[in-house]
Scaffold this motif. Sequence first.
Motif, PDB file in Angstrom:
ATOM      1  N   MET A   1       0.791  -1.089  -0.056  1.00  0.00           N
ATOM      2  CA  MET A   1      -0.135   0.009  -0.086  1.00  0.00           C
ATOM      3  C   MET A   1       0.883   1.302   0.017  1.00  0.00           C
ATOM      4  O   MET A   1       1.837   1.337   0.742  1.00  0.00           O
ATOM      5  N   ARG A   2       0.378   2.198  -0.982  1.00  0.00           N
ATOM      6  CA  ARG A   2       1.119   3.353  -0.864  1.00  0.00           C
ATOM      7  C   ARG A   2       0.957   4.488   0.137  1.00  0.00           C
ATOM      8  O   ARG A   2      -0.042   4.349   0.726  1.00  0.00           O
ATOM      9  N   ALA A   3       1.909   5.323   0.552  1.00  0.00           N
ATOM     10  CA  ALA A   3       1.919   6.424   1.354  1.00  0.00           C
ATOM     11  C   ALA A   3       0.675   7.151   1.216  1.00  0.00           C
ATOM     12  O   ALA A   3      -0.135   7.821   2.040  1.00  0.00           O
ATOM     13  N   ILE A   4       0.291   7.657  -0.178  1.00  0.00           N
ATOM     14  CA  ILE A   4      -0.812   8.255  -0.750  1.00  0.00           C
ATOM     15  C   ILE A   4      -2.143   7.718  -0.224  1.00  0.00           C
ATOM     16  O   ILE A   4      -3.011   8.471   0.119  1.00  0.00           O
ATOM     17  N   ASP A   5      -2.061   6.329  -0.292  1.00  0.00           N
ATOM     18  CA  ASP A   5      -3.385   5.486  -0.094  1.00  0.00           C
ATOM     19  C   ASP A   5      -3.748   5.574   1.568  1.00  0.00           C
ATOM     20  O   ASP A   5      -4.952   5.730   1.727  1.00  0.00           O
ATOM     21  N   LYS A   6      -2.712   6.042   2.421  1.00  0.00           N
ATOM     22  CA  LYS A   6      -2.884   5.995   3.877  1.00  0.00           C
ATOM     23  C   LYS A   6      -3.160   7.451   4.190  1.00  0.00           C
ATOM     24  O   LYS A   6      -3.437   7.596   5.409  1.00  0.00           O
ATOM     25  N   LEU A   7      -3.363   8.482   3.440  1.00  0.00           N
ATOM     26  CA  LEU A   7      -3.564   9.688   3.811  1.00  0.00           C
ATOM     27  C   LEU A   7      -5.021   9.728   4.491  1.00  0.00           C
ATOM     28  O   LEU A   7      -6.073   9.117   4.046  1.00  0.00           O
ATOM     29  N   PRO A   8      -5.332  10.680   5.384  1.00  0.00           N
ATOM     30  CA  PRO A   8      -6.509  10.868   6.139  1.00  0.00           C
ATOM     31  C   PRO A   8      -7.452  11.546   5.162  1.00  0.00           C
ATOM     32  O   PRO A   8      -7.238  12.176   4.208  1.00  0.00           O
ATOM     33  N   THR A   9      -8.784  11.064   5.115  1.00  0.00           N
ATOM     34  CA  THR A   9      -9.767  11.692   4.280  1.00  0.00           C
ATOM     35  C   THR A   9     -10.009  13.034   4.240  1.00  0.00           C
ATOM     36  O   THR A   9     -10.095  13.515   3.351  1.00  0.00           O
ATOM     37  N   ALA A  10      -9.709  13.579   5.433  1.00  0.00           N
ATOM     38  CA  ALA A  10      -9.814  15.025   5.377  1.00  0.00           C
ATOM     39  C   ALA A  10      -8.724  15.716   4.606  1.00  0.00           C
ATOM     40  O   ALA A  10      -9.089  16.635   3.591  1.00  0.00           O
ATOM     41  N   ILE A  11      -7.580  15.340   4.605  1.00  0.00           N
ATOM     42  CA  ILE A  11      -6.597  15.739   3.789  1.00  0.00           C
ATOM     43  C   ILE A  11      -6.923  15.456   2.249  1.00  0.00           C
ATOM     44  O   ILE A  11      -6.708  16.346   1.296  1.00  0.00           O
ATOM     45  N   LYS A  12      -7.334  14.343   1.808  1.00  0.00           N
ATOM     46  CA  LYS A  12      -7.582  13.830   0.729  1.00  0.00           C
ATOM     47  C   LYS A  12      -8.645  14.902  -0.007  1.00  0.00           C
ATOM     48  O   LYS A  12      -8.634  15.373  -0.994  1.00  0.00           O
ATOM     49  N   LEU A 135       0.158  13.608  -6.295  1.00  0.00           N
ATOM     50  CA  LEU A 135       1.377  14.054  -6.792  1.00  0.00           C
ATOM     51  C   LEU A 135       1.707  15.479  -7.536  1.00  0.00           C
ATOM     52  O   LEU A 135       2.524  16.143  -7.519  1.00  0.00           O
ATOM     53  N   LEU A 136       0.516  15.868  -7.940  1.00  0.00           N
ATOM     54  CA  LEU A 136       0.506  17.276  -8.587  1.00  0.00           C
ATOM     55  C   LEU A 136       0.822  18.538  -7.584  1.00  0.00           C
ATOM     56  O   LEU A 136       1.419  19.411  -7.831  1.00  0.00           O
ATOM     57  N   VAL A 144      -1.112  22.435   1.279  1.00  0.00           N
ATOM     58  CA  VAL A 144      -2.142  21.742   1.841  1.00  0.00           C
ATOM     59  C   VAL A 144      -1.877  21.224   3.158  1.00  0.00           C
ATOM     60  O   VAL A 144      -0.721  20.439   3.535  1.00  0.00           O
ATOM     61  N   GLU A 145      -2.837  21.670   4.052  1.00  0.00           N
ATOM     62  CA  GLU A 145      -2.342  21.401   5.636  1.00  0.00           C
ATOM     63  C   GLU A 145      -2.523  20.009   5.743  1.00  0.00           C
ATOM     64  O   GLU A 145      -3.255  19.326   5.405  1.00  0.00           O
ATOM     65  N   GLY A 146      -1.371  19.380   6.480  1.00  0.00           N
ATOM     66  CA  GLY A 146      -0.900  18.090   6.813  1.00  0.00           C
ATOM     67  C   GLY A 146      -0.389  17.226   5.684  1.00  0.00           C
ATOM     68  O   GLY A 146      -0.089  16.182   5.835  1.00  0.00           O
ATOM     69  N   LEU A 147      -0.128  17.852   4.456  1.00  0.00           N
ATOM     70  CA  LEU A 147       0.177  16.836   3.385  1.00  0.00           C
ATOM     71  C   LEU A 147       1.834  16.740   3.509  1.00  0.00           C
ATOM     72  O   LEU A 147       2.254  15.298   3.372  1.00  0.00           O
ATOM     73  N   GLN A 148       2.667  17.648   3.795  1.00  0.00           N
ATOM     74  CA  GLN A 148       4.045  17.444   3.982  1.00  0.00           C
ATOM     75  C   GLN A 148       4.477  16.719   5.159  1.00  0.00           C
ATOM     76  O   GLN A 148       5.329  15.896   4.940  1.00  0.00           O
ATOM     77  N   GLU A 149       3.577  16.664   5.933  1.00  0.00           N
ATOM     78  CA  GLU A 149       3.908  15.574   7.363  1.00  0.00           C
ATOM     79  C   GLU A 149       3.520  14.269   6.946  1.00  0.00           C
ATOM     80  O   GLU A 149       4.499  13.504   7.508  1.00  0.00           O
ATOM     81  N   VAL A 150       2.637  13.882   6.071  1.00  0.00           N
ATOM     82  CA  VAL A 150       2.395  12.530   5.817  1.00  0.00           C
ATOM     83  C   VAL A 150       3.179  11.880   4.926  1.00  0.00           C
ATOM     84  O   VAL A 150       3.898  10.844   4.865  1.00  0.00           O
ATOM     85  N   CYS A 151       3.710  12.784   3.820  1.00  0.00           N
ATOM     86  CA  CYS A 151       4.530  12.455   2.565  1.00  0.00           C
ATOM     87  C   CYS A 151       5.914  12.496   3.079  1.00  0.00           C
ATOM     88  O   CYS A 151       6.902  13.117   2.773  1.00  0.00           O
TER      89      CYS A 151
END
Length: 151
Positions: A1-12, A135-136, A144-151
Motif C-alpha cells: 500500500m502506498r503512502a498516498i493511499d494512507k492519507l486521512p480522508t480530510a487531507i484527501k 502528486l501534482l 495543503v495542511e497536513g500533506l507534507q507531514e504525511v508524505c
Amino acid sequence: MRAIDKLPTAIKKEIRNTMEDMFERYHLSKYTLFQARESSVTASYEERPSGPTNVISDPTAQAAVHNADEPARRQAFCERIEQAVAQLPAEEREVITERYMNRDLPFDFTVYTQRLDPPISVGTYTKIRIRAFVLLALMLGIQVEGLQEVC
C-alpha cells in the motif's frame, strides 16, 4: 500500500478541492478569450481633500501593462500545469487529461465509463485521481495542511 493511499480522508478532500479549483483556473485561462482593457480618455471630476494625496493615476499605462502581462501570465500558468501533468505516471496522466484538460469538461462518470480504454470502476478511478492530485500538489508546491507531514 502506498503512502498516498494512507492519507486521512480530510487531507484527501482538501487536496481534491484545491486541485479542482486549480484546474478550473487552468480551464478559464486556457479556453476563455482575453479581453483587452481600454483606458478612459474622458476626464472626470474627482473631489480631493486639500493637500497632496501622493497618488499618481495613469489609466493608459495601467491598461497597457495589464494587456501585456495578462496573456503572458495565463500562458505561463497553463504551461506549468501541463508540464506537471506530463510528468505523472501514465494512468494518472490519462485520467487528469481526460477529465480536467479537455475543452468540453466531461463528468467523472463519462470519463471512467466511456473515455478511458478499457473502462474502469468508480473506485479505481477515484484512487487514481487522488494519487494524481497528491502528486501534482507536491510537484507544484501547493500548500495543503497536513500533506507534507504525511508524505
